[in-house]
Design a protein around this motif. Structure first.
Motif, PDB file in Angstrom:
ATOM      1  N   GLY A 266       0.823  -1.194   0.000  1.00 25.37           N
ATOM      2  CA  GLY A 266       0.000   0.000   0.000  1.00 25.37           C
ATOM      3  C   GLY A 266       0.863   1.251   0.000  1.00 25.37           C
ATOM      4  O   GLY A 266       2.096   1.161  -0.096  1.00 25.37           O
ATOM      5  N   ILE A 267       0.225   2.397   0.123  1.00 26.26           N
ATOM      6  CA  ILE A 267       0.933   3.678   0.086  1.00 26.26           C
ATOM      7  C   ILE A 267       0.671   4.421   1.393  1.00 26.26           C
ATOM      8  O   ILE A 267      -0.455   4.842   1.683  1.00 26.26           O
ATOM      9  CB  ILE A 267       0.476   4.524  -1.117  1.00 26.26           C
ATOM     10  CG1 ILE A 267       0.705   3.733  -2.411  1.00 26.26           C
ATOM     11  CG2 ILE A 267       1.236   5.846  -1.159  1.00 26.26           C
ATOM     12  CD1 ILE A 267       0.016   4.321  -3.621  1.00 26.26           C
ATOM     13  N   HIS A 268       1.696   4.545   2.186  1.00 30.24           N
ATOM     14  CA  HIS A 268       1.657   5.216   3.483  1.00 30.24           C
ATOM     15  C   HIS A 268       1.214   6.671   3.302  1.00 30.24           C
ATOM     16  O   HIS A 268       1.517   7.296   2.284  1.00 30.24           O
ATOM     17  CB  HIS A 268       3.072   5.149   4.078  1.00 30.24           C
ATOM     18  CG  HIS A 268       3.184   5.547   5.508  1.00 30.24           C
ATOM     19  ND1 HIS A 268       3.131   6.853   5.921  1.00 30.24           N
ATOM     20  CD2 HIS A 268       3.388   4.802   6.621  1.00 30.24           C
ATOM     21  CE1 HIS A 268       3.285   6.908   7.236  1.00 30.24           C
ATOM     22  NE2 HIS A 268       3.437   5.671   7.688  1.00 30.24           N
ATOM     23  N   PRO A 269       0.510   7.263   4.265  1.00 28.41           N
ATOM     24  CA  PRO A 269       0.115   8.667   4.105  1.00 28.41           C
ATOM     25  C   PRO A 269       1.302   9.603   3.886  1.00 28.41           C
ATOM     26  O   PRO A 269       1.181  10.596   3.147  1.00 28.41           O
ATOM     27  CB  PRO A 269      -0.615   8.989   5.417  1.00 28.41           C
ATOM     28  CG  PRO A 269      -0.276   7.882   6.353  1.00 28.41           C
ATOM     29  CD  PRO A 269      -0.040   6.691   5.501  1.00 28.41           C
ATOM     30  N   CYS A 270       2.449   9.286   4.507  1.00 23.19           N
ATOM     31  CA  CYS A 270       3.619  10.149   4.322  1.00 23.19           C
ATOM     32  C   CYS A 270       4.328   9.896   3.000  1.00 23.19           C
ATOM     33  O   CYS A 270       5.247  10.634   2.631  1.00 23.19           O
ATOM     34  CB  CYS A 270       4.593   9.975   5.488  1.00 23.19           C
ATOM     35  SG  CYS A 270       3.897  10.477   7.070  1.00 23.19           S
ATOM     36  N   SER A 271       3.911   8.855   2.279  1.00 22.57           N
ATOM     37  CA  SER A 271       4.434   8.592   0.936  1.00 22.57           C
ATOM     38  C   SER A 271       3.447   9.020  -0.144  1.00 22.57           C
ATOM     39  O   SER A 271       3.664   8.780  -1.327  1.00 22.57           O
ATOM     40  CB  SER A 271       4.741   7.091   0.771  1.00 22.57           C
ATOM     41  OG  SER A 271       5.736   6.666   1.662  1.00 22.57           O
ATOM     42  N   SER A 272       2.357   9.642   0.270  1.00 20.85           N
ATOM     43  CA  SER A 272       1.254   9.920  -0.644  1.00 20.85           C
ATOM     44  C   SER A 272       1.454  11.148  -1.513  1.00 20.85           C
ATOM     45  O   SER A 272       0.568  11.501  -2.297  1.00 20.85           O
ATOM     46  CB  SER A 272      -0.053  10.051   0.152  1.00 20.85           C
ATOM     47  OG  SER A 272      -0.427   8.793   0.689  1.00 20.85           O
ATOM     48  N   SER A 273       2.591  11.799  -1.410  1.00 22.69           N
ATOM     49  CA  SER A 273       2.850  12.954  -2.281  1.00 22.69           C
ATOM     50  C   SER A 273       2.874  12.561  -3.752  1.00 22.69           C
ATOM     51  O   SER A 273       2.779  13.424  -4.631  1.00 22.69           O
ATOM     52  CB  SER A 273       4.176  13.613  -1.909  1.00 22.69           C
ATOM     53  OG  SER A 273       5.251  12.706  -2.065  1.00 22.69           O
ATOM     54  N   ILE A 274       2.961  11.262  -4.037  1.00 23.05           N
ATOM     55  CA  ILE A 274       2.928  10.815  -5.435  1.00 23.05           C
ATOM     56  C   ILE A 274       1.605  11.153  -6.106  1.00 23.05           C
ATOM     57  O   ILE A 274       1.509  11.181  -7.335  1.00 23.05           O
ATOM     58  CB  ILE A 274       3.207   9.296  -5.555  1.00 23.05           C
ATOM     59  CG1 ILE A 274       2.171   8.486  -4.784  1.00 23.05           C
ATOM     60  CG2 ILE A 274       4.616   8.966  -5.104  1.00 23.05           C
ATOM     61  CD1 ILE A 274       2.307   6.977  -4.968  1.00 23.05           C
ATOM     62  N   PHE A 275       0.561  11.448  -5.314  1.00 23.29           N
ATOM     63  CA  PHE A 275      -0.745  11.811  -5.877  1.00 23.29           C
ATOM     64  C   PHE A 275      -0.852  13.308  -6.171  1.00 23.29           C
ATOM     65  O   PHE A 275      -1.841  13.739  -6.761  1.00 23.29           O
ATOM     66  CB  PHE A 275      -1.863  11.431  -4.897  1.00 23.29           C
ATOM     67  CG  PHE A 275      -2.100   9.953  -4.761  1.00 23.29           C
ATOM     68  CD1 PHE A 275      -2.952   9.294  -5.631  1.00 23.29           C
ATOM     69  CD2 PHE A 275      -1.480   9.216  -3.763  1.00 23.29           C
ATOM     70  CE1 PHE A 275      -3.192   7.937  -5.510  1.00 23.29           C
ATOM     71  CE2 PHE A 275      -1.707   7.854  -3.618  1.00 23.29           C
ATOM     72  CZ  PHE A 275      -2.556   7.210  -4.503  1.00 23.29           C
ATOM     73  N   SER A 276       0.127  14.093  -5.741  1.00 24.25           N
ATOM     74  CA  SER A 276       0.007  15.548  -5.871  1.00 24.25           C
ATOM     75  C   SER A 276       0.506  16.049  -7.223  1.00 24.25           C
ATOM     76  O   SER A 276       1.294  15.390  -7.896  1.00 24.25           O
ATOM     77  CB  SER A 276       0.793  16.235  -4.751  1.00 24.25           C
ATOM     78  OG  SER A 276       2.180  16.085  -4.959  1.00 24.25           O
TER      79      SER A 276
END
Length: 430
Positions: free
Chosen positions: A100-110
Motif C-alpha cells: 500500500g501507500i503510506h500517508p507520508c508517501s502519498s505525495s505521489i498523488f500531488s
C-alpha cells in the motif's frame, strides 16, 4: 492438554469468545504484524552508506529464537512493497507482506510530484538519494513546517497509480502458494507529519486506496495508519465499507496505536483490531489506553527498526527485573568498629579487599538483554545493533502489555496469535 476458554462482553455489547487459555506448558509464540524489514538498515545501510554486512538472516533468526515465527513486512510505497515481496521469497512460510501507500508517501498523488511513483522509495524521498533509502521514524510529531493544502491532486496520475497498485496486488496474490501478501496497506492518515504530505493529498490518497480495497475480489484485510486524524479516518472508512464497516469482509488492524481511549473503543466497536508496539507505552495515559484494549482485539508488533521501548517510556518499568540480593552468611560479617574497644561511634574501619571488590562490581542492567547489543561501527555477527529495533524484541511488548493488564504473558501471546491468524491467515489450517 485441554485448555479453558471463556467469553468476553465487548464495548459494543456483542458476546465474543476470548482467546483460549494457554496450557501450563505453553511456550510463547509471536507474530510481528508490523516489521519494516525492507528498510535498508536491515541490510547494513544507514543514510545511504554501508556500515556493516547485510545481516537480515540474523535478524530473522533471532526473531525465531524467541518464538516469533511469523513476520509481516510492511509495504508503504511501491518500492518497499516490491522489496517486501522479495524478502518473503527469501523466507517462505516465515515472512509475509502488505502492500500500500503510506500517508507520508502519498505525495505521489500531488500535482507537485515529479518522479514516477514506482521510483519513489519512501517518506524521505525529497531529501535526495540518501534520504530516499532512510524511512522517517514512525512515531511522534515533527515540528517542521507543514505542507499547506492547495497544491492540488493529479487525478490523471491517480488513475495510473491505483491501476498499478491493483496490478501489483493481483500479481503478488498469484505469485506464491500460499500467497505471501496478506493485507492491503500500510495506508491511512497522519496529521502529525504534514511536512511530508498535505492533508488534502492524504485524504485523496486514503480515499482512492479504500475504493480499491473495497473492489478487490476477494478483499484483503486492511493494515491501517491513523495519527491525530481520528474523525476523518473513521469517516472515510465508513464511506467505503458502511456505517458499521459491514462491507469490510476480512477486517483490519489500526497499527502502532497511540490514540485516546475513546478513539480506541470507537475502533473496536467497528470491529477493528488494535496493534501495539513501543510507541504505545510512552506515557501513563498511553498505558491506560493499552489496559482497556480487549484481548480479542489485540495484536502485537515491533514496527522495527523504530518504536523500540526506551527507559524514558512509562511502560519500561514493566521490564525491570530487580535481582534478589544474595543471602548473607553471618560467618562472613565484619565486626562493627568499636570506639576505644567498646560501643558505637568512632572512625569507620577501612574497607576490606572483599568489600572493595563488591563495591567495584559492575551493576547488572535492570532490563537484561537476551542478545548482545553493539554499536553499528562495532558490528559483529549474531549481535543486535544498538538503536535498530528488531522483531525479537516483540517479547518485551508482550511483557509490558501483560504487566499493564495484570495478566500472564502467555495469555497476551495466545490472544494476539489467535487474532492475527484469524485476520491475516499466516498459519495454514492443520
Amino acid at each position: 492438554m485441554a485448555t479453558a476458554s471463556h467469553s468476553t462482553l465487548t464495548t459494543s455489547g456483542i458476546l465474543e469468545p476470548a482467546a483460549t487459555q494457554p496450557p501450563t506448558d505453553y511456550k510463547p509464540r509471536y507474530i510481528d504484524i508490523g516489521i519494516n524489514l525492507a528498510d535498508p538498515i536491515f541490510r547494513g545501510r544507514y543514510h545511504g552508506k554501508s556500515r556493516h554486512p547485510d545481516d537480515l538472516k540474523g535478524v530473522v533468526q533471532r526473531a525465531q529464537e524467541v518464538g516469533c515465527t511469523k513476520l509481516v513486512v510492511t509495504g508503504s510505497s511501491f518500492k518497499s512493497s516490491r522489496d517486501a515481496l522479495k524478502i518473503a521469497g527469501e523466507f517462505p512460510g516465515t515472512v509475509y507482506t502488505t502492500a500500500g501507500i503510506h500517508p507520508c508517501s502519498s505525495s505521489i498523488f500531488s500535482k507537485s510530484h515529479h518522479r514516477h511513483h514506482d521510483e519513489s522509495q519512501s517518506e524521505g524521498e525529497e531529501g535526495g538519494e540518501a534520504a530516499a533509502e532512510e524511512h522517517t521514524p514512525a512515531c511522534g510529531p515533527d515540528p517542521t513546517k507543514p505542507i499547506l493544502d492547495g497544491e492540488g491532486v493529479d487525478h490523471a496520475r491517480t488513475e495510473t497509480i491505483i491501476s498499478d497498485l491493483k496490478t501489483l496486488i493481483e500479481e503478488a496474490r498469484t505469485g506464491s502458494s500460499p500467497p505471501s501478501l496478506v493485507a492491503f496497506g500500510e495506508f491511512g492518515l497522519d496529521y502529525d507529519r504534514l511536512h511530508y504530505c498535505s492533508k488534502e493529498v492524504q485524504l485523496h490518497s486514503f480515499s482512492a486506496q479504500l475504493a480499491l480495497a473495497a473492489s478487490l475480489q476477494p478483499q484483503l484485510p486492511l493494515f491501517l495508519h491513523s495519527r491525530a486524524a481520528h474523525a476523518d479516518f473513521v469517516r472515510l472508512l465508513q464511506e467505503a465499507f458502511g456505517p458499521r464497516l459491514e462491507r469490510l469482509e476480512k477486517g483490519g488492524v489500526v497499527h502502532s496505536f497511540t490514540g485516546t481511549a475513546s478513539e480506541m473503543h470507537a475502533l473496536m466497536d467497528l470491529g477493528l483490531f488494535i496493534g501495539i508496539n513501543g510507541c504505545s507505552f510512552k506515557t501513563a495515559e498511553n498505558c491506560e489506553v493499552v489496559k482497556e484494549i480487549e484481548l480479542p482485539r489485540l495484536m502485537l508488533e515491533t514496527d522495527g527498526p523504530w518504536c523500540e521501548v526506551r527507559p524514558s517510556h512509562e511502560g519500561w518499568k514493566y521490564l525491570i527485573e530487580t535481582p534478589k540480593p544474595p543471602p548473607v552468611s553471618t560467618s562472613t560479617l565484619e565486626p562493627a568498629p568499636q570506639p576505644n574497644g567498646e560501643g558505637g561511634g568512632g572512625e569507620a574501619a577501612p574497607l576490606t579487599k572483599r568489600q572493595q571488590g563488591k563495591k567495584n562490581q559492575k551493576k547488572e542492567p535492570e532490563v537484561p538483554e537476551r542478545f548482545k547489543v553493539v554499536k553499528k561501527e562495532k558490528w559483529e555477527e549474531g549481535a543486535m545493533v544498538k538503536g535498530r529495533n528488531e522483531p525479537c524484541t516483540i517479547e518485551r511488548i508482550a511483557k509490558i502489555v501483560a504487566g499493564i493488564k495484570g495478566i500472564s504473558v502467555d495469555e497476551v501471546c495466545e490472544a494476539a496469535w489467535t487474532n492475527t491468524v484469524k485476520v491475516f491467515g499466516v498459519v495454514e489450517p492443520q
